[in-house]
Design a protein around this motif. Structure first.
Motif, PDB file in Angstrom:
ATOM      1  N   ILE A   5      48.036  38.253  35.981  1.00  0.00           N
ATOM      2  CA  ILE A   5      47.768  39.677  36.145  1.00  0.00           C
ATOM      3  C   ILE A   5      48.999  40.298  36.791  1.00  0.00           C
ATOM      4  CG2 ILE A   5      46.436  41.410  37.404  1.00  0.00           C
ATOM      5  CD1 ILE A   5      44.813  40.311  35.179  1.00  0.00           C
ATOM      6  N   LEU A   6      49.521  41.363  36.187  1.00  0.00           N
ATOM      7  CA  LEU A   6      50.640  42.116  36.725  1.00  0.00           C
ATOM      8  C   LEU A   6      50.114  43.476  37.157  1.00  0.00           C
ATOM      9  CD1 LEU A   6      53.151  41.406  33.802  1.00  0.00           C
ATOM     10  CD2 LEU A   6      52.716  39.993  35.827  1.00  0.00           C
ATOM     11  N   ALA A   7      50.537  43.955  38.324  1.00  0.00           N
ATOM     12  CA  ALA A   7      49.999  45.226  38.807  1.00  0.00           C
ATOM     13  C   ALA A   7      51.049  46.018  39.557  1.00  0.00           C
ATOM     14  CB  ALA A   7      48.789  44.988  39.711  1.00  0.00           C
ATOM     15  N   LEU A   8      51.064  47.318  39.318  1.00  0.00           N
ATOM     16  CA  LEU A   8      51.823  48.271  40.104  1.00  0.00           C
ATOM     17  C   LEU A   8      50.823  49.091  40.905  1.00  0.00           C
ATOM     18  CD1 LEU A   8      54.438  49.584  37.481  1.00  0.00           C
ATOM     19  CD2 LEU A   8      54.691  47.701  39.110  1.00  0.00           C
ATOM     20  N   VAL A   9      51.042  49.198  42.208  1.00  0.00           N
ATOM     21  CA  VAL A   9      50.096  49.864  43.105  1.00  0.00           C
ATOM     22  C   VAL A   9      50.815  51.001  43.813  1.00  0.00           C
ATOM     23  CG1 VAL A   9      48.576  49.593  45.094  1.00  0.00           C
ATOM     24  CG2 VAL A   9      48.797  47.734  43.425  1.00  0.00           C
ATOM     25  N   THR A  10      50.239  52.201  43.764  1.00  0.00           N
ATOM     26  CA  THR A  10      50.836  53.338  44.454  1.00  0.00           C
ATOM     27  C   THR A  10      50.268  53.426  45.868  1.00  0.00           C
ATOM     28  OG1 THR A  10      49.201  54.799  43.428  1.00  0.00           O
ATOM     29  CG2 THR A  10      51.318  54.573  42.327  1.00  0.00           C
ATOM     30  N   GLY A  11      49.711  54.566  46.252  1.00  0.00           N
ATOM     31  CA  GLY A  11      49.223  54.728  47.622  1.00  0.00           C
ATOM     32  C   GLY A  11      47.836  54.187  47.815  1.00  0.00           C
ATOM     33  N   ARG A  12      46.969  55.001  48.405  1.00  0.00           N
ATOM     34  CA  ARG A  12      45.599  54.585  48.703  1.00  0.00           C
ATOM     35  C   ARG A  12      44.867  54.223  47.418  1.00  0.00           C
ATOM     36  NH1 ARG A  12      42.021  55.352  52.780  1.00  0.00           N
ATOM     37  NH2 ARG A  12      43.559  56.589  53.933  1.00  0.00           N
ATOM     38  N   TYR A  13      44.035  53.167  47.492  1.00  0.00           N
ATOM     39  CA  TYR A  13      43.215  52.809  46.336  1.00  0.00           C
ATOM     40  C   TYR A  13      42.280  53.977  46.031  1.00  0.00           C
ATOM     41  CZ  TYR A  13      44.695  48.011  47.268  1.00  0.00           C
ATOM     42  OH  TYR A  13      45.434  46.882  47.489  1.00  0.00           O
ATOM     43  N   GLN A  14      42.367  54.500  44.816  1.00  0.00           N
ATOM     44  CA  GLN A  14      41.550  55.659  44.465  1.00  0.00           C
ATOM     45  C   GLN A  14      40.484  55.319  43.430  1.00  0.00           C
ATOM     46  OE1 GLN A  14      44.743  58.247  43.229  1.00  0.00           O
ATOM     47  NE2 GLN A  14      44.767  59.308  45.182  1.00  0.00           N
ATOM     48  N   VAL A  15      40.596  54.186  42.793  1.00  0.00           N
ATOM     49  CA  VAL A  15      39.633  53.826  41.762  1.00  0.00           C
ATOM     50  C   VAL A  15      38.780  52.651  42.208  1.00  0.00           C
ATOM     51  CG1 VAL A  15      39.345  53.008  39.398  1.00  0.00           C
ATOM     52  CG2 VAL A  15      41.058  54.726  39.902  1.00  0.00           C
ATOM     53  N   VAL A  16      39.398  51.556  42.546  1.00  0.00           N
ATOM     54  CA  VAL A  16      38.645  50.377  42.965  1.00  0.00           C
ATOM     55  C   VAL A  16      39.452  49.643  44.023  1.00  0.00           C
ATOM     56  CG1 VAL A  16      39.596  48.972  41.084  1.00  0.00           C
ATOM     57  CG2 VAL A  16      37.467  48.269  42.171  1.00  0.00           C
ATOM     58  N   ARG A  17      38.829  49.303  45.130  1.00  0.00           N
ATOM     59  CA  ARG A  17      39.537  48.620  46.201  1.00  0.00           C
ATOM     60  C   ARG A  17      39.809  47.180  45.822  1.00  0.00           C
ATOM     61  NH1 ARG A  17      40.472  50.893  50.651  1.00  0.00           N
ATOM     62  NH2 ARG A  17      40.765  48.907  51.697  1.00  0.00           N
ATOM     63  N   ALA A  18      40.673  46.527  46.609  1.00  0.00           N
ATOM     64  CA  ALA A  18      41.065  45.149  46.318  1.00  0.00           C
ATOM     65  C   ALA A  18      39.844  44.254  46.238  1.00  0.00           C
ATOM     66  CB  ALA A  18      42.013  44.642  47.409  1.00  0.00           C
ATOM     67  N   ASP A  19      39.630  43.666  45.071  1.00  0.00           N
ATOM     68  CA  ASP A  19      38.558  42.710  44.830  1.00  0.00           C
ATOM     69  C   ASP A  19      37.182  43.251  45.196  1.00  0.00           C
ATOM     70  OD1 ASP A  19      37.853  40.358  43.657  1.00  0.00           O
ATOM     71  OD2 ASP A  19      37.771  39.242  45.523  1.00  0.00           O
ATOM     72  N   ALA A  20      36.939  44.532  44.964  1.00  0.00           N
ATOM     73  CA  ALA A  20      35.624  45.092  45.262  1.00  0.00           C
ATOM     74  C   ALA A  20      34.549  44.487  44.371  1.00  0.00           C
ATOM     75  CB  ALA A  20      35.655  46.611  45.085  1.00  0.00           C
ATOM     76  N   THR A  21      34.922  43.996  43.189  1.00  0.00           N
ATOM     77  CA  THR A  21      33.937  43.450  42.251  1.00  0.00           C
ATOM     78  C   THR A  21      33.846  41.930  42.290  1.00  0.00           C
ATOM     79  OG1 THR A  21      35.572  43.277  40.472  1.00  0.00           O
ATOM     80  CG2 THR A  21      34.405  45.374  40.695  1.00  0.00           C
ATOM     81  N   GLY A  22      34.765  41.258  42.977  1.00  0.00           N
ATOM     82  CA  GLY A  22      34.778  39.801  42.973  1.00  0.00           C
ATOM     83  C   GLY A  22      35.525  39.206  41.796  1.00  0.00           C
ATOM     84  N   ALA A  23      35.978  40.057  40.850  1.00  0.00           N
ATOM     85  CA  ALA A  23      36.679  39.546  39.668  1.00  0.00           C
ATOM     86  C   ALA A  23      38.004  38.909  40.034  1.00  0.00           C
ATOM     87  CB  ALA A  23      36.899  40.681  38.658  1.00  0.00           C
ATOM     88  N   GLU A  24      38.675  39.463  41.055  1.00  0.00           N
ATOM     89  CA  GLU A  24      39.964  38.900  41.466  1.00  0.00           C
ATOM     90  C   GLU A  24      39.780  37.497  42.029  1.00  0.00           C
ATOM     91  OE1 GLU A  24      43.207  39.720  44.967  1.00  0.00           O
ATOM     92  OE2 GLU A  24      42.441  41.440  43.869  1.00  0.00           O
ATOM     93  N   THR A  25      38.771  37.324  42.874  1.00  0.00           N
ATOM     94  CA  THR A  25      38.505  36.004  43.446  1.00  0.00           C
ATOM     95  C   THR A  25      38.244  34.983  42.351  1.00  0.00           C
ATOM     96  OG1 THR A  25      37.612  36.944  45.480  1.00  0.00           O
ATOM     97  CG2 THR A  25      36.969  34.695  44.951  1.00  0.00           C
ATOM     98  N   ALA A  26      37.404  35.366  41.383  1.00  0.00           N
ATOM     99  CA  ALA A  26      37.081  34.450  40.291  1.00  0.00           C
ATOM    100  C   ALA A  26      38.319  34.120  39.469  1.00  0.00           C
ATOM    101  CB  ALA A  26      35.997  35.056  39.404  1.00  0.00           C
ATOM    102  N   ALA A  27      39.178  35.116  39.226  1.00  0.00           N
ATOM    103  CA  ALA A  27      40.393  34.878  38.447  1.00  0.00           C
ATOM    104  C   ALA A  27      41.329  33.928  39.168  1.00  0.00           C
ATOM    105  CB  ALA A  27      41.097  36.201  38.150  1.00  0.00           C
ATOM    106  N   VAL A  28      41.512  34.128  40.468  1.00  0.00           N
ATOM    107  CA  VAL A  28      42.380  33.247  41.254  1.00  0.00           C
ATOM    108  C   VAL A  28      41.852  31.820  41.222  1.00  0.00           C
ATOM    109  CG1 VAL A  28      43.188  32.725  43.583  1.00  0.00           C
ATOM    110  CG2 VAL A  28      43.264  35.067  42.733  1.00  0.00           C
ATOM    111  N   GLU A  29      40.537  31.664  41.324  1.00  0.00           N
ATOM    112  CA  GLU A  29      39.946  30.321  41.295  1.00  0.00           C
ATOM    113  C   GLU A  29      40.150  29.651  39.942  1.00  0.00           C
ATOM    114  OE1 GLU A  29      35.909  31.001  42.405  1.00  0.00           O
ATOM    115  OE2 GLU A  29      36.353  31.082  44.571  1.00  0.00           O
TER     116      GLU A  29
END
Length: 350
Positions: A155-179
């Motif tokens: 996963i490649l990501a560019l991040v600007t300022g404050r999270y405006q759509v979804v916070r870091a791993d708010a859905t748990g999808a990031e954790t599952a992907a890392v695992e």
């Protein structure tokens, strides 16, 4: 306990630790898995005996035995003792896994057929799913989770300022992907480091072995999954306004967005930590020194290579060698591109 959290009984055979249901893919919950493992390791037993061995009540044990018997993983012994024995795992589990593989393959074929139907549903041959417009925080957050859930490599990501759509791993999808072993590379805008919880979020990402870098300005928010799909904002998010984004699967457009990420990554500074504080390292690509910047300023003012060499008291070959290095540093193929990149990166004053 082993390093991976696996408990080891007295005879040395491995058993899953509490809560580690490794056979969920074949329809077994944690209780049934532990019961089957107990039967494999310790041998046959009657329901009451098995309940005591596994620390369960009799009703729960009988329900787990029924689930195991339904899947052919256990069978009552033939001596009439009402005891159950485990079927050989290499035979019983392989049969279940084969069935699951077939079901997954059928699901993949059905998904491909539905995707094709979706692309051509308009009747005009338009490929609707190559670029999709998504509106609203919930819908965009769902697409972000889908991209992460479908990723298998990076996963490649560019991040600007404050999270405006979804916070870091708010859905748990990031954790599952890392695992699953998905690699994350993230470039943050420097002002994102000023958020109150920025350090904690960064340290959590670093603990997951994610690579994070920072630049002064990020050109746009962006997520790219496996270099085959991307999500990019279509509009700037304003207070009270619903965001709109594009989900892009058209290969040519995804390549362009991936190049944008790669170029931003190249001149970004790596982030680290020291004694609980965020540290910013030197950009891996390096920065032009004072002489390089003076050469750039002269070239942008219209000076020739020889004129720049004369004004700076350098040899012509030295100036040309430095220009070549600057072009490689900026990933520029022409001097016009070098001038644009020099302004873009702040190497020369505007």
């Amino acid at each position: 306990m082993l390093a991976d959290g696996t408990a080891v009984p007295a005879n040395g055979a491995a058993m899953p630790a509490d809560g580690a249901a490794m056979l969920a893919a074949v329809g077994l919950d944690d209780r049934a898995e532990r019961l089957y493992t107990d039967l494999v390791v310790r041998g046959a037993g009657a329901p009451a005996e098995l309940a005591a061995r596994c620390g369960n009540d009799l009703t729960a044990t009988e329900a787990a035995l029924a689930a195991l018997a339904e899947r052919g993983l256990i069978a009552p012994q033939r001596d009439g003792s009402a005891r159950y024995a485990a079927a050989p795992p290499t035979v019983a589990l392989e049969a279940l896994l084969t069935g699951r593989r077939h079901a997954l393959r059928q699901a993949e074929l059905a998904a491909a057929a539905l995707a094709e139907a979706y692309r051509t549903a308009g009747g005009d041959g338009t490929h609707r799913d190559l670029v999709e417009v998504v509106a609203g925080h919930a819908a965009i957050g769902h697409r972000v989770a889908q991209l992460q859930a479908a990723a298998t490599e990076e996963i490649l990501a560019l991040v600007t300022g404050r999270y405006q759509v979804v916070r870091a791993d708010a859905t748990g999808a990031e954790t599952a992907a890392v695992e699953r072993g998905v690699r994350y590379r993230v470039v943050m805008e420097r002002r994102a480091l000023e958020e109150p919880d920025a350090a904690a979020t960064l340290f959590e990402a670093m603990d997951r072995e994610q690579q994070v870098r920072v630049v002064e300005d990020v050109p746009t928010k962006l997520i790219v999954a496996d270099r085959t799909a991307a999500l990019v904002p279509l509009t700037e998010t304003r207070s009270g306004a619903e965001p709109v984004a594009l989900v892009v699967r058209a290969p040519a457009l995804v390549r362009v967005l991936t190049v944008l990420f790669d170029q931003t990554w190249e001149w970004a500074h790596p982030l680290g930590r020291d004694d609980g504080a965020v540290t910013v390292g030197a950009a891996p690509a390096g920065e032009p020194d004072t002489v390089d910047r003076r050469i750039l300023a002269l070239l942008l003012a219209g000076a020739t290579d020889q004129s720049a060499a004369n004004q700076l008291g350098l040899g012509l070959r030295t100036v040309q060698r430095r220009i070549s290095r600057l072009m490689a540093l900026a990933r520029a193929e022409t001097r016009i591109q070098l001038g644009w990149q020099a302004h873009r990166r702040g190497w020369v004053p505007d």
